[in-house]
Design a protein around this motif. Structure first.
Motif, PDB file in Angstrom:
ATOM      1  N   ALA A  32     -27.327 -28.129 -32.154  1.00  0.00           N
ATOM      2  CA  ALA A  32     -28.684 -27.877 -31.688  1.00  0.00           C
ATOM      3  C   ALA A  32     -29.153 -28.929 -30.694  1.00  0.00           C
ATOM      4  O   ALA A  32     -30.261 -28.832 -30.158  1.00  0.00           O
ATOM      5  CB  ALA A  32     -29.635 -27.817 -32.881  1.00  0.00           C
ATOM      6  N   GLY A  33     -28.319 -29.939 -30.450  1.00  0.00           N
ATOM      7  CA  GLY A  33     -28.677 -30.978 -29.495  1.00  0.00           C
ATOM      8  C   GLY A  33     -29.751 -31.923 -29.995  1.00  0.00           C
ATOM      9  O   GLY A  33     -30.501 -32.498 -29.193  1.00  0.00           O
ATOM     10  N   ILE A  34     -29.818 -32.097 -31.302  1.00  0.00           N
ATOM     11  CA  ILE A  34     -30.813 -32.995 -31.889  1.00  0.00           C
ATOM     12  C   ILE A  34     -30.171 -34.365 -32.105  1.00  0.00           C
ATOM     13  O   ILE A  34     -29.238 -34.506 -32.895  1.00  0.00           O
ATOM     14  CB  ILE A  34     -31.344 -32.439 -33.231  1.00  0.00           C
ATOM     15  N   ALA A  35     -30.673 -35.351 -31.401  1.00  0.00           N
ATOM     16  CA  ALA A  35     -30.143 -36.707 -31.555  1.00  0.00           C
ATOM     17  C   ALA A  35     -30.665 -37.334 -32.843  1.00  0.00           C
ATOM     18  O   ALA A  35     -31.691 -36.917 -33.397  1.00  0.00           O
ATOM     19  CB  ALA A  35     -30.545 -37.558 -30.354  1.00  0.00           C
ATOM     20  N   ALA A  36     -29.955 -38.344 -33.318  1.00  0.00           N
ATOM     21  CA  ALA A  36     -30.342 -39.033 -34.552  1.00  0.00           C
ATOM     22  C   ALA A  36     -30.241 -40.534 -34.351  1.00  0.00           C
ATOM     23  O   ALA A  36     -29.353 -41.027 -33.651  1.00  0.00           O
ATOM     24  CB  ALA A  36     -29.445 -38.609 -35.710  1.00  0.00           C
ATOM     25  N   ASP A  37     -31.183 -41.238 -34.943  1.00  0.00           N
ATOM     26  CA  ASP A  37     -31.139 -42.701 -34.953  1.00  0.00           C
ATOM     27  C   ASP A  37     -30.406 -43.145 -36.213  1.00  0.00           C
ATOM     28  O   ASP A  37     -30.763 -42.745 -37.325  1.00  0.00           O
ATOM     29  CB  ASP A  37     -32.562 -43.273 -34.952  1.00  0.00           C
ATOM     30  N   ILE A  38     -29.386 -43.970 -36.036  1.00  0.00           N
ATOM     31  CA  ILE A  38     -28.545 -44.402 -37.154  1.00  0.00           C
ATOM     32  C   ILE A  38     -28.469 -45.925 -37.151  1.00  0.00           C
ATOM     33  O   ILE A  38     -28.258 -46.540 -36.110  1.00  0.00           O
ATOM     34  CB  ILE A  38     -27.129 -43.812 -37.068  1.00  0.00           C
ATOM     35  N   ALA A  39     -28.663 -46.514 -38.306  1.00  0.00           N
ATOM     36  CA  ALA A  39     -28.554 -47.969 -38.440  1.00  0.00           C
ATOM     37  C   ALA A  39     -27.951 -48.292 -39.795  1.00  0.00           C
ATOM     38  O   ALA A  39     -28.310 -47.684 -40.809  1.00  0.00           O
ATOM     39  CB  ALA A  39     -29.922 -48.630 -38.298  1.00  0.00           C
ATOM     40  N   GLY A  40     -27.031 -49.247 -39.818  1.00  0.00           N
ATOM     41  CA  GLY A  40     -26.425 -49.661 -41.074  1.00  0.00           C
ATOM     42  C   GLY A  40     -27.248 -50.736 -41.766  1.00  0.00           C
ATOM     43  O   GLY A  40     -27.985 -51.495 -41.123  1.00  0.00           O
ATOM     44  N   PRO A  91     -20.410 -46.753 -47.402  1.00  0.00           N
ATOM     45  CA  PRO A  91     -21.363 -47.618 -46.697  1.00  0.00           C
ATOM     46  C   PRO A  91     -22.766 -47.027 -46.740  1.00  0.00           C
ATOM     47  O   PRO A  91     -22.935 -45.795 -46.732  1.00  0.00           O
ATOM     48  CB  PRO A  91     -20.824 -47.661 -45.265  1.00  0.00           C
ATOM     49  N   LEU A  92     -23.766 -47.889 -46.764  1.00  0.00           N
ATOM     50  CA  LEU A  92     -25.161 -47.453 -46.778  1.00  0.00           C
ATOM     51  C   LEU A  92     -25.729 -47.500 -45.365  1.00  0.00           C
ATOM     52  O   LEU A  92     -25.508 -48.472 -44.636  1.00  0.00           O
ATOM     53  CB  LEU A  92     -25.986 -48.349 -47.701  1.00  0.00           C
ATOM     54  N   GLN A  93     -26.445 -46.460 -44.989  1.00  0.00           N
ATOM     55  CA  GLN A  93     -27.022 -46.415 -43.659  1.00  0.00           C
ATOM     56  C   GLN A  93     -28.327 -45.628 -43.664  1.00  0.00           C
ATOM     57  O   GLN A  93     -28.610 -44.886 -44.609  1.00  0.00           O
ATOM     58  CB  GLN A  93     -26.060 -45.771 -42.655  1.00  0.00           C
ATOM     59  N   ARG A  94     -29.103 -45.853 -42.630  1.00  0.00           N
ATOM     60  CA  ARG A  94     -30.333 -45.093 -42.416  1.00  0.00           C
ATOM     61  C   ARG A  94     -30.096 -44.148 -41.252  1.00  0.00           C
ATOM     62  O   ARG A  94     -29.605 -44.553 -40.202  1.00  0.00           O
ATOM     63  CB  ARG A  94     -31.508 -46.024 -42.092  1.00  0.00           C
ATOM     64  N   LEU A  95     -30.437 -42.870 -41.453  1.00  0.00           N
ATOM     65  CA  LEU A  95     -30.277 -41.872 -40.405  1.00  0.00           C
ATOM     66  C   LEU A  95     -31.538 -41.036 -40.337  1.00  0.00           C
ATOM     67  O   LEU A  95     -32.039 -40.583 -41.365  1.00  0.00           O
ATOM     68  CB  LEU A  95     -29.070 -40.994 -40.696  1.00  0.00           C
ATOM     69  N   GLU A  96     -32.060 -40.824 -39.133  1.00  0.00           N
ATOM     70  CA  GLU A  96     -33.248 -39.984 -38.981  1.00  0.00           C
ATOM     71  C   GLU A  96     -33.155 -39.184 -37.689  1.00  0.00           C
ATOM     72  O   GLU A  96     -32.925 -39.737 -36.607  1.00  0.00           O
ATOM     73  CB  GLU A  96     -34.517 -40.834 -38.984  1.00  0.00           C
ATOM     74  N   ALA A  97     -33.319 -37.874 -37.808  1.00  0.00           N
ATOM     75  CA  ALA A  97     -33.313 -37.015 -36.627  1.00  0.00           C
ATOM     76  C   ALA A  97     -34.516 -37.330 -35.753  1.00  0.00           C
ATOM     77  O   ALA A  97     -35.611 -37.605 -36.252  1.00  0.00           O
ATOM     78  CB  ALA A  97     -33.344 -35.550 -37.054  1.00  0.00           C
ATOM     79  N   GLN A  98     -34.319 -37.288 -34.437  1.00  0.00           N
ATOM     80  CA  GLN A  98     -35.392 -37.644 -33.506  1.00  0.00           C
ATOM     81  C   GLN A  98     -36.417 -36.534 -33.353  1.00  0.00           C
ATOM     82  O   GLN A  98     -37.576 -36.789 -33.037  1.00  0.00           O
ATOM     83  CB  GLN A  98     -34.799 -38.012 -32.148  1.00  0.00           C
ATOM     84  N   HIS A  99     -36.000 -35.259 -33.546  1.00  0.00           N
ATOM     85  CA  HIS A  99     -36.953 -34.161 -33.468  1.00  0.00           C
ATOM     86  C   HIS A  99     -36.387 -32.949 -34.197  1.00  0.00           C
ATOM     87  O   HIS A  99     -35.234 -32.959 -34.627  1.00  0.00           O
ATOM     88  CB  HIS A  99     -37.288 -33.816 -32.014  1.00  0.00           C
ATOM     89  N   TYR A 100     -37.197 -31.904 -34.302  1.00  0.00           N
ATOM     90  CA  TYR A 100     -36.823 -30.717 -35.067  1.00  0.00           C
ATOM     91  C   TYR A 100     -37.108 -29.430 -34.283  1.00  0.00           C
ATOM     92  O   TYR A 100     -37.215 -28.366 -34.866  1.00  0.00           O
ATOM     93  CB  TYR A 100     -37.617 -30.670 -36.377  1.00  0.00           C
ATOM     94  N   CYS A 101     -37.245 -29.516 -32.985  1.00  0.00           N
ATOM     95  CA  CYS A 101     -37.754 -28.373 -32.223  1.00  0.00           C
ATOM     96  C   CYS A 101     -36.730 -27.273 -32.035  1.00  0.00           C
ATOM     97  O   CYS A 101     -37.093 -26.126 -31.803  1.00  0.00           O
ATOM     98  CB  CYS A 101     -38.294 -28.832 -30.868  1.00  0.00           C
ATOM     99  N   ALA A 102     -35.432 -27.562 -32.129  1.00  0.00           N
ATOM    100  CA  ALA A 102     -34.427 -26.535 -31.895  1.00  0.00           C
ATOM    101  C   ALA A 102     -34.121 -25.746 -33.156  1.00  0.00           C
ATOM    102  O   ALA A 102     -33.842 -24.558 -33.106  1.00  0.00           O
ATOM    103  CB  ALA A 102     -33.147 -27.165 -31.357  1.00  0.00           C
ATOM    104  N   SER A 103     -34.175 -26.409 -34.293  1.00  0.00           N
ATOM    105  CA  SER A 103     -33.935 -25.756 -35.581  1.00  0.00           C
ATOM    106  C   SER A 103     -34.513 -26.662 -36.643  1.00  0.00           C
ATOM    107  O   SER A 103     -35.060 -27.721 -36.354  1.00  0.00           O
ATOM    108  CB  SER A 103     -32.430 -25.542 -35.826  1.00  0.00           C
TER     109      SER A 103
END
Length: 295
Positions: A177-185, A272-284
Motif C-alpha cells: 500500500a506504500g505506507i512507510a513506517a518509523d522503526i527504532a530499536g 529483539p525489541l523495537q518500536r514500529l509505527e506506520a506513518q499514515h493509514y490513507c491507502a488501507s
C-alpha cells in the motif's frame, strides 16, 4: 466481492475478522481472512506452549463479543489476581513493593495469561462459526483502486471493498500500500521461557526493574511460570548462549529469589525489541503489529 479481507490470522487479525463477521457494533459483513498456517487444536494433555499473552478484563469482554472466549479451555487459562512490581534497590517482600490486587477494586482478577496458539485457534474458530471465509494462503500482491481492492494469493484472486493488514511487523500489506513506517530499536532483547519455581506463584504476576532490563514472572495454569526477561542486548546475548545451569543461576540472581530457586523447563526463545509505527493509514487500514509495535 467481500466487504473486508483481513490479511494475517494471528490473534489481532483473527479477532478483527471475527468481530466484523459477527457485526459487532453494526451490520454483519462478508469477511475473508488470509492465514497460510492456521494452528491445529491443542490436545487437552499437551504441555503449555512457551509463547503466552496477557489478557486484560477489557480484552476478555472483546473476546466474548467475538465468540472466542467460550472456546478457550479454562484449564489452560490462568487468571492472575495480583501484580507485584519492585525496583532492584528493594527486597521483593519489602513494603516499598508496588502491589495491585483485584480484591481492592471488587474484581475477581486483574486478567489472564493464555497461550498465543490457543487464543489464535479460538478466534479462528469463532470467525468460521460467524460465517467468515478462511483462505489458507499467503498474500502475493495488492491492487488498490477507487472501486476496491484486488488481493492476489497463492490460491487465486479475491476482491474486497477494504483490506485490513494484520500481517505482522514486516507487513506485506503495508509495503504494497506504500505506507512507510518509523522503526527504532530499544537495544534490548526479550527472552522467554517456562520455569518451575520453588514457591507457588500465588496467582500473581511478578515484575522486577533493574538497571540492565526488566524481568517478569507470569503465572501459568499448571503452576509453572512464563518468564519474560527484557535485557540489554549485550547481557541478553550472554544469557541466550549460557548453559542451562548458568542461565538459571543468572535468573535466580535477577529475580532476587522472589519465588525461590528456579528450574528451566524448556527451550529459551529470544527476539529483539523495537518500536514500529506506520506513518499514515490513507491507502488501507492496518492493525496490530502491522501498524504499531512497541514490544
Amino acid at each position: 466481492m467481500f466487504d473486508v479481507v483481513v490479511v494475517g490470522g494471528g490473534p489481532v487479525g483473527a479477532c478483527a475478522a471475527a468481530l466484523l463477521a459477527r457485526g459487532a457494533g453494526g451490520a454483519a459483513l462478508r469477511v475473508a481472512l488470509l492465514e497460510p498456517a492456521p494452528p491445529a487444536p491443542l490436545p487437552a494433555a499437551a504441555p503449555l506452549r512457551t509463547r503466552v499473552v496477557a489478557l486484560s478484563r477489557a480484552t476478555e469482554r472483546i473476546l466474548k463479543t467475538a465468540g472466542a472466549w467460550s472456546r478457550m479451555p479454562p484449564e489452560r487459562v490462568s487468571a492472575y489476581e495480583r501484580m507485584r512490581v519492585w525496583h532492584e534497590s528493594v527486597a521483593p517482600d519489602s513494603d516499598a513493593v508496588l502491589e495491585f490486587d483485584a480484591a481492592d477494586v471488587g474484581e475477581p482478577n486483574l486478567g489472564y495469561i493464555a497461550e498465543n496458539q490457543l487464543l489464535q485457534w479460538a478466534l479462528l474458530g469463532a470467525f468460521a462459526e460467524a460465517g467468515g471465509h478462511l483462505e489458507p494462503a499467503s498474500l502475493e500482491s495488492l491492487e488498490i483502486t477507487d472501486a476496491g481492492v484486488g488481493i492476489l494469493t497463492g490460491r487465486g484472486r479475491l476482491a474486497a471493498r477494504l483490506v485490513v493488514g494484520a500481517d505482522g511487523a514486516e507487513s506485506r500489506v503495508r509495503e504494497a500500500a506504500g505506507i512507510a513506517a518509523d522503526i527504532a530499536g530499544y537495544r534490548q532483547t526479550a527472552i522467554i521461557a517456562t520455569v518451575a519455581t520453588f514457591r507457588p506463584h500465588e496467582a500473581t504476576a511478578w515484575q522486577r526493574f533493574m538497571r540492565d532490563g526488566t524481568l517478569a514472572f507470569l503465572p501459568l495454569a499448571d503452576g509453572t511460570s512464563s518468564i519474560v526477561w527484557s535485557a540489554d542486548d549485550e547481557l541478553a546475548a550472554r544469557l541466550v548462549a549460557a548453559s542451562e545451569g548458568a542461565f538459571t543461576a543468572e535468573l535466580d540472581r535477577a529475580s532476587d529469589l522472589a519465588l525461590g530457586a528456579t528450574r528451566l523447563l524448556g527451550a529459551r526463545v529470544s527476539f529483539p525489541l523495537q518500536r514500529l509505527e506506520a506513518q499514515h493509514y490513507c491507502a488501507s487500514t492496518s492493525a496490530g503489529d502491522a501498524a504499531r509495535l512497541r514490544s
